[in-house]
Write an enzyme that holds these catalytic residues in place. Structure first.
Site, PDB file in Angstrom:
ATOM      1  N   PRO A   2      -5.998  -9.742   7.149  1.00  0.00           N
ATOM      2  CA  PRO A   2      -4.961  -9.443   6.164  1.00  0.00           C
ATOM      3  C   PRO A   2      -5.565  -9.291   4.770  1.00  0.00           C
ATOM      4  O   PRO A   2      -6.397 -10.092   4.361  1.00  0.00           O
ATOM      5  CB  PRO A   2      -4.041 -10.668   6.253  1.00  0.00           C
ATOM      6  CG  PRO A   2      -4.272 -11.216   7.622  1.00  0.00           C
ATOM      7  CD  PRO A   2      -5.719 -10.961   7.910  1.00  0.00           C
ATOM      8  N   GLU A   3      -5.161  -8.233   4.084  1.00  0.00           N
ATOM      9  CA  GLU A   3      -5.668  -7.977   2.745  1.00  0.00           C
ATOM     10  C   GLU A   3      -4.564  -8.264   1.725  1.00  0.00           C
ATOM     11  O   GLU A   3      -3.512  -8.788   2.062  1.00  0.00           O
ATOM     12  CB  GLU A   3      -6.182  -6.540   2.658  1.00  0.00           C
ATOM     13  CG  GLU A   3      -7.333  -6.275   3.641  1.00  0.00           C
ATOM     14  CD  GLU A   3      -7.866  -4.856   3.565  1.00  0.00           C
ATOM     15  OE1 GLU A   3      -7.612  -4.173   2.550  1.00  0.00           O
ATOM     16  OE2 GLU A   3      -8.526  -4.425   4.527  1.00  0.00           O
ATOM     17  N   LYS A  59      -6.870 -12.884  -1.774  1.00  0.00           N
ATOM     18  CA  LYS A  59      -6.363 -13.069  -0.409  1.00  0.00           C
ATOM     19  C   LYS A  59      -5.951 -14.515  -0.146  1.00  0.00           C
ATOM     20  O   LYS A  59      -5.631 -14.869   0.988  1.00  0.00           O
ATOM     21  CB  LYS A  59      -7.430 -12.645   0.605  1.00  0.00           C
ATOM     22  CG  LYS A  59      -7.844 -11.177   0.479  1.00  0.00           C
ATOM     23  CD  LYS A  59      -8.961 -10.841   1.454  1.00  0.00           C
ATOM     24  CE  LYS A  59      -9.506  -9.438   1.223  1.00  0.00           C
ATOM     25  NZ  LYS A  59     -10.631  -9.125   2.136  1.00  0.00           N
ATOM     26  N   ARG A 274     -20.480  -2.673   7.399  1.00  0.00           N
ATOM     27  CA  ARG A 274     -19.035  -2.450   7.423  1.00  0.00           C
ATOM     28  C   ARG A 274     -18.763  -0.971   7.645  1.00  0.00           C
ATOM     29  O   ARG A 274     -19.509  -0.103   7.189  1.00  0.00           O
ATOM     30  CB  ARG A 274     -18.392  -2.890   6.096  1.00  0.00           C
ATOM     31  CG  ARG A 274     -18.604  -4.337   5.725  1.00  0.00           C
ATOM     32  CD  ARG A 274     -17.837  -5.282   6.611  1.00  0.00           C
ATOM     33  NE  ARG A 274     -16.401  -5.115   6.465  1.00  0.00           N
ATOM     34  CZ  ARG A 274     -15.680  -5.761   5.531  1.00  0.00           C
ATOM     35  NH1 ARG A 274     -16.261  -6.600   4.689  1.00  0.00           N
ATOM     36  NH2 ARG A 274     -14.375  -5.573   5.465  1.00  0.00           N
TER      37      ARG A 274
END
Length: 308
Positions: A2-3, A59, A274
């Protein structure tokens, strides 16, 4: 993971659903998620406290806890980081929890705030109000809050100008932009027309201005779509579990799909461990060359990328 928009949407939901509730008891089922204090002290300190508000920093999600429902300032803050798979759910206290339950706060109205995490990587910390920065390094070093008034184009440009490295990994550094993760980074770079391997320190002023505007626009759109549906989702299930209903990325992790702007095929590369998805037409690699950190090796080796 979750961002920022997901955490903000969850914060709004919890604000609407929990403020005013009193904690009757606490249970820590997976002790590894509780970073401070120990489970027994946690249960003793939270018993009888009221949930008086919520906050978010990057976050991190913060629940404000006070001894009185009407206190203007909290006594404690419960700081949650969801990590990769963590989630908070408001459920009937007498409902059987799912198997990934890690922690639970039983409330005075036959409800429970439950923290689930199948990997048990998430984190809870209970700290005296206002002291989180002294105990949690990630909070102490947190960068600019992109939805706050301090997030201006000149301040973003100043941060980028000091960073060596390709643009996307630099933007993912929480000391640069708080809460920005891989999904919304890809969306913002596409909106700004910037290649993810561009040297962060080499952006021209007009490019940094485009990037600043793109980050603000993308995050606001994602938060608005989540925020507008929070109550509808809450009425349906008392939770915000289906993140796909909150925001549908147009760029992130869609290699081979048509670019929403020019319809060319999107490309995905690996960059510093990434993924990064972009449109090679809308986001040309116009940086002369990716960041040259040692002056040797091939262009791909210097940038740390390869196609997948």
């Amino acid at each position: 993971m979750p961002e920022l928009p997901e955490v903000e949407s969850l914060r709004r939901l919890l604000e609407a659903r929990l403020v005013g509730a009193q904690i009757q008891s606490a249970a820590i089922i997976a002790p590894q998620i509780l970073k401070r204090p120990d489970p027994e002290t946690f249960a003793a300190q939270t018993r009888g406290l009221f949930i008086t508000g919520t906050a978010r920093r990057g976050k991190y999600l913060l629940l404000k806890l006070a001894r009185s429902r009407s206190q203007p300032e909290p006594d404690y803050e419960l700081i949650t980081h969801l990590k990769m798979q963590g989630w908070l759910r408001v459920e009937p206290a007498d409902a059987a929890p799912d198997k990934y339950l890690c922690a639970e706060l039983t409330l005075n109205d036959n409800r429970a705030l439950r923290f689930y995490d199948m990997w048990r990587w998430g984190e809870w910390s209970l700290l005296p109000a206002g002291t989180a920065g002294a105990h949690i390094p990630g909070l102490a070093k947190m960068g600019l809050e992109p939805l706050g008034p301090d997030f201006t184009f000149p301040r973003l440009q100043a941060q980028l100008s000091k960073r060596r490295g390709p643009l996307k990994p630099v933007l993912l550094d929480q000391e640069v932009v708080a809460g920005l993760g891989s999904i919304y980074c890809d969306e913002s770079l596409h909106r700004a027309g910037l290649h993810p391997t561009r040297a962060a320190s080499g952006l021209r002023a007009e490019e940094a201005a485009r990037l600043h505007a793109a980050i603000v626009a993308v995050l606001n759109a994602a938060v608005d779509s989540g925020g507008a549906r929070v109550e509808a989702l809450a009425a349906r299930s008392a939770n915000l579990d289906d993140l796909s209903e909150v925001y549908a990325p147009q760029i992130y992790d869609r290699p081979g799909q048509p670019c929403p702007t020019c319809h060319s095929s999107l490309v995905k590369i690996q960059l510093r461990g990434r993924g990064a998805t972009f449109c090679p037409i809308c986001q040309p690699d116009a940086d002369n060359a990716p960041v040259q950190e040692n002056g040797t090796g091939s262009r791909a080796e210097r940038s740390g990328l390869h196609h997948v």
